[in-house]
Design a protein around this motif. Structure first.
Motif, PDB file in Angstrom:
ATOM      1  N   GLU A 124       0.834  -1.087  -0.088  1.00  0.00           N
ATOM      2  CA  GLU A 124      -0.152   0.088   0.027  1.00  0.00           C
ATOM      3  C   GLU A 124       0.864   1.347  -0.134  1.00  0.00           C
ATOM      4  OE1 GLU A 124      -0.461  -2.517   2.381  1.00  0.00           O
ATOM      5  OE2 GLU A 124      -1.966  -3.534   1.079  1.00  0.00           O
ATOM      6  N   ASP A 125       2.196   1.177   0.324  1.00  0.00           N
ATOM      7  CA  ASP A 125       2.860   2.400   0.316  1.00  0.00           C
ATOM      8  C   ASP A 125       3.381   3.036  -0.981  1.00  0.00           C
ATOM      9  OD1 ASP A 125       3.606   2.161   3.045  1.00  0.00           O
ATOM     10  OD2 ASP A 125       5.055   0.994   3.029  1.00  0.00           O
ATOM     11  N   PRO A 126       3.320   4.309  -0.987  1.00  0.00           N
ATOM     12  CA  PRO A 126       3.435   5.006  -2.300  1.00  0.00           C
ATOM     13  C   PRO A 126       4.900   4.770  -2.951  1.00  0.00           C
ATOM     14  CG  PRO A 126       3.620   6.505  -0.445  1.00  0.00           C
ATOM     15  CD  PRO A 126       3.157   5.221   0.173  1.00  0.00           C
ATOM     16  N   VAL A 127       5.783   4.421  -2.036  1.00  0.00           N
ATOM     17  CA  VAL A 127       7.333   4.130  -2.615  1.00  0.00           C
ATOM     18  C   VAL A 127       7.745   2.490  -2.256  1.00  0.00           C
ATOM     19  CG1 VAL A 127       9.611   4.744  -2.286  1.00  0.00           C
ATOM     20  CG2 VAL A 127       7.997   6.307  -2.075  1.00  0.00           C
ATOM     21  N   THR A 169       4.061  -1.221 -15.378  1.00  0.00           N
ATOM     22  CA  THR A 169       5.159  -0.279 -16.157  1.00  0.00           C
ATOM     23  C   THR A 169       5.465   0.871 -15.174  1.00  0.00           C
ATOM     24  OG1 THR A 169       4.110  -1.012 -18.368  1.00  0.00           O
ATOM     25  CG2 THR A 169       5.902   0.620 -18.437  1.00  0.00           C
ATOM     26  N   TYR A 170       6.799   1.014 -15.205  1.00  0.00           N
ATOM     27  CA  TYR A 170       7.429   2.110 -14.440  1.00  0.00           C
ATOM     28  C   TYR A 170       8.631   2.845 -15.111  1.00  0.00           C
ATOM     29  CZ  TYR A 170       5.578   0.529  -9.958  1.00  0.00           C
ATOM     30  OH  TYR A 170       4.541   0.030  -8.854  1.00  0.00           O
ATOM     31  N   GLU A 171       8.430   4.156 -15.390  1.00  0.00           N
ATOM     32  CA  GLU A 171       9.318   5.107 -16.088  1.00  0.00           C
ATOM     33  C   GLU A 171      10.522   5.593 -15.336  1.00  0.00           C
ATOM     34  OE1 GLU A 171      10.352   6.713 -19.853  1.00  0.00           O
ATOM     35  OE2 GLU A 171       8.840   5.185 -19.348  1.00  0.00           O
ATOM     36  N   VAL A 172      11.508   5.720 -15.733  1.00  0.00           N
ATOM     37  CA  VAL A 172      12.941   6.208 -14.878  1.00  0.00           C
ATOM     38  C   VAL A 172      12.635   7.534 -15.095  1.00  0.00           C
ATOM     39  CG1 VAL A 172      15.171   6.075 -14.700  1.00  0.00           C
ATOM     40  CG2 VAL A 172      14.107   4.157 -15.068  1.00  0.00           C
ATOM     41  N   PHE A 173      12.746   8.223 -14.103  1.00  0.00           N
ATOM     42  CA  PHE A 173      12.830   9.650 -14.152  1.00  0.00           C
ATOM     43  C   PHE A 173      14.043  10.444 -13.225  1.00  0.00           C
ATOM     44  CE2 PHE A 173      10.598   8.980  -9.898  1.00  0.00           C
ATOM     45  CZ  PHE A 173      10.670  10.044  -9.408  1.00  0.00           C
ATOM     46  N   ALA A 174      14.894   9.471 -12.559  1.00  0.00           N
ATOM     47  CA  ALA A 174      15.610  10.202 -11.575  1.00  0.00           C
ATOM     48  C   ALA A 174      16.753   9.211 -11.478  1.00  0.00           C
ATOM     49  CB  ALA A 174      15.345  10.715 -10.346  1.00  0.00           C
ATOM     50  N   ILE A 175      18.074   9.510 -11.330  1.00  0.00           N
ATOM     51  CA  ILE A 175      19.141   8.774 -10.909  1.00  0.00           C
ATOM     52  C   ILE A 175      19.836   9.670  -9.739  1.00  0.00           C
ATOM     53  CG2 ILE A 175      21.347   7.789 -11.659  1.00  0.00           C
ATOM     54  CD1 ILE A 175      18.854   6.952 -13.041  1.00  0.00           C
ATOM     55  N   GLU A 218       2.906  10.875  -9.685  1.00  0.00           N
ATOM     56  CA  GLU A 218       3.718  10.766  -8.366  1.00  0.00           C
ATOM     57  C   GLU A 218       3.184  10.103  -7.407  1.00  0.00           C
ATOM     58  OE1 GLU A 218       3.835  14.831  -7.411  1.00  0.00           O
ATOM     59  OE2 GLU A 218       5.520  15.530  -8.980  1.00  0.00           O
ATOM     60  N   ASP A 219       1.987   9.268  -7.596  1.00  0.00           N
ATOM     61  CA  ASP A 219       1.311   8.354  -6.778  1.00  0.00           C
ATOM     62  C   ASP A 219       2.177   7.203  -6.396  1.00  0.00           C
ATOM     63  OD1 ASP A 219      -0.833  10.371  -7.051  1.00  0.00           O
ATOM     64  OD2 ASP A 219      -1.927   9.282  -8.458  1.00  0.00           O
ATOM     65  N   MET A 236      23.698   3.982  -5.241  1.00  0.00           N
ATOM     66  CA  MET A 236      23.357   4.541  -6.440  1.00  0.00           C
ATOM     67  C   MET A 236      21.751   4.278  -6.616  1.00  0.00           C
ATOM     68  SD  MET A 236      24.247   4.065 -10.539  1.00  0.00           S
ATOM     69  CE  MET A 236      23.294   4.799 -11.671  1.00  0.00           C
ATOM     70  N   VAL A 237      20.860   5.149  -6.768  1.00  0.00           N
ATOM     71  CA  VAL A 237      19.640   4.610  -6.714  1.00  0.00           C
ATOM     72  C   VAL A 237      18.955   5.178  -8.078  1.00  0.00           C
ATOM     73  CG1 VAL A 237      17.249   5.168  -5.551  1.00  0.00           C
ATOM     74  CG2 VAL A 237      19.596   5.100  -4.362  1.00  0.00           C
ATOM     75  N   VAL A 238      18.245   4.426  -8.811  1.00  0.00           N
ATOM     76  CA  VAL A 238      17.345   4.657  -9.993  1.00  0.00           C
ATOM     77  C   VAL A 238      15.913   4.695  -9.388  1.00  0.00           C
ATOM     78  CG1 VAL A 238      16.753   3.757 -12.151  1.00  0.00           C
ATOM     79  CG2 VAL A 238      19.019   3.467 -11.387  1.00  0.00           C
ATOM     80  N   ALA A 239      15.211   5.923  -9.704  1.00  0.00           N
ATOM     81  CA  ALA A 239      13.780   6.029  -9.259  1.00  0.00           C
ATOM     82  C   ALA A 239      12.924   6.170 -10.589  1.00  0.00           C
ATOM     83  CB  ALA A 239      13.666   7.398  -8.660  1.00  0.00           C
ATOM     84  N   ALA A 240      11.670   5.545 -10.472  1.00  0.00           N
ATOM     85  CA  ALA A 240      10.799   5.214 -11.523  1.00  0.00           C
ATOM     86  C   ALA A 240       9.507   5.577 -10.966  1.00  0.00           C
ATOM     87  CB  ALA A 240      10.886   4.034 -12.274  1.00  0.00           C
ATOM     88  N   TYR A 241       8.646   6.104 -11.960  1.00  0.00           N
ATOM     89  CA  TYR A 241       7.115   6.213 -11.513  1.00  0.00           C
ATOM     90  C   TYR A 241       6.123   5.069 -12.248  1.00  0.00           C
ATOM     91  CZ  TYR A 241       6.347   8.659 -15.864  1.00  0.00           C
ATOM     92  OH  TYR A 241       6.345   9.224 -17.250  1.00  0.00           O
ATOM     93  N   LYS A 242       5.213   5.004 -11.637  1.00  0.00           N
ATOM     94  CA  LYS A 242       4.247   3.992 -12.269  1.00  0.00           C
ATOM     95  C   LYS A 242       3.329   4.751 -13.277  1.00  0.00           C
ATOM     96  CE  LYS A 242       0.584   0.441 -11.054  1.00  0.00           C
ATOM     97  NZ  LYS A 242      -0.045   0.114  -9.972  1.00  0.00           N
TER      98      LYS A 242
END
Length: 243
Positions: A124-127, A169-175, A218-219, A236-242
């Motif tokens: 249930e968490d947003p991250v 599907t998640y799209e990478v938006f930040a490194i 951003e959900d 190193m962290v790769v961040a992606a949004y749903k």
């Protein structure tokens, strides 16, 4: 003379030990990929359906989660990044992040470990925060370092995550490159639990990113975390949004 023989014997023994350790590491490296190939043979129920050329973000790879559950009740999801070696089951111990750092999917001691969901995360968490080793042979999350390259990011911008109901599907938006020795480092492992804390979390992602694009949503976020190879104090962290 006798002393010289003793020293020579010690050096020879040390050489054998080092050789044995090196061979053991080589053996684990050589078999790490094979272990997961065998798992995929058991749980991928049919050949992946190729996406239409006009629809980049569609991928269907049926995963038999009941078989995975029987193999390891800690199974949480499956992650796949097309065009890379990242094609693995994800586990969660629920109580101990350190366990899967040095145990494989079968619960056997292995330096490669297993990709795992942080113990503080829930569905249930947003991250969702995933951890994996940066292996020298490129397995596990060893290929994440390539996301620093613009062309690689563009070619591998989508991450697919299946939690038992098909791939999202998640799209990478930040490194992000995070130095844990700095007093003001971004505590990305502190998972936000509500909208306000998520907003603050996103601001920190932008502040500490070495590359960033405004996320389309951003959900729900997915973070892939690994050590900077050769350092225990950097991540190193790769961040992606749903999508």
């Amino acid at each position: 003379m006798k002393k010289r023989y003793v020293v020579a014997g010690i050096l020879a023994a040390a050489g054998l030990i080092c050789g044995g350790i090196a061979y053991y590491q080589y053996y684990q490296d050589a078999h790490a990929g094979q272990e997961y190939e065998k798992i995929k043979e058991k749980v991928v129920t049919e050949e992946p359906k190729k996406p239409e050329e006009t629809k980049k973000s569609t991928v269907e790879i049926p995963i038999d989660f009941q078989t995975l559950q029987n193999m390891n009740p800690d199974i949480y999801a499956w992650i796949k990044v097309p065009g890379t070696v990242i094609d693995y089951p994800i586990v969660q111990s629920g109580t101990d992040n350190s366990y899967y750092l040095n145990h494989n999917f079968y619960g056997e001691k292995n330096a490669h470990g297993t990709i795992f969901l942080d113990e503080s995360c829930s569905t249930e968490d947003p991250v969702l925060l995933l951890h994996g080793h940066h292996m020298k042979d490129g397995t596990m999350f060893g290929s994440l370092k390539q996301y620093r390259d613009k062309e690689f990011r563009q070619a591998h911008s989508e991450i697919f995550l299946d939690m038992g109901e098909g791939f999202d599907t998640y799209e990478v938006f930040a490194i992000l490159q995070i130095d844990l020795t700095k007093e003001d480092y971004f505590a990305y492992e502190e998972i936000p639990k509500d909208a306000d804390s998520l907003t603050a979390y996103l601001k920190q992602i932008r502040k500490h990113a070495v590359w960033y694009e405004q996320p389309g949503n951003e959900d729900k976020l997915l973070l892939l975390s690994t050590c900077a190879y050769g350092s225990e104090d950097e991540r190193m962290v790769v961040a992606a949004y749903k999508k």
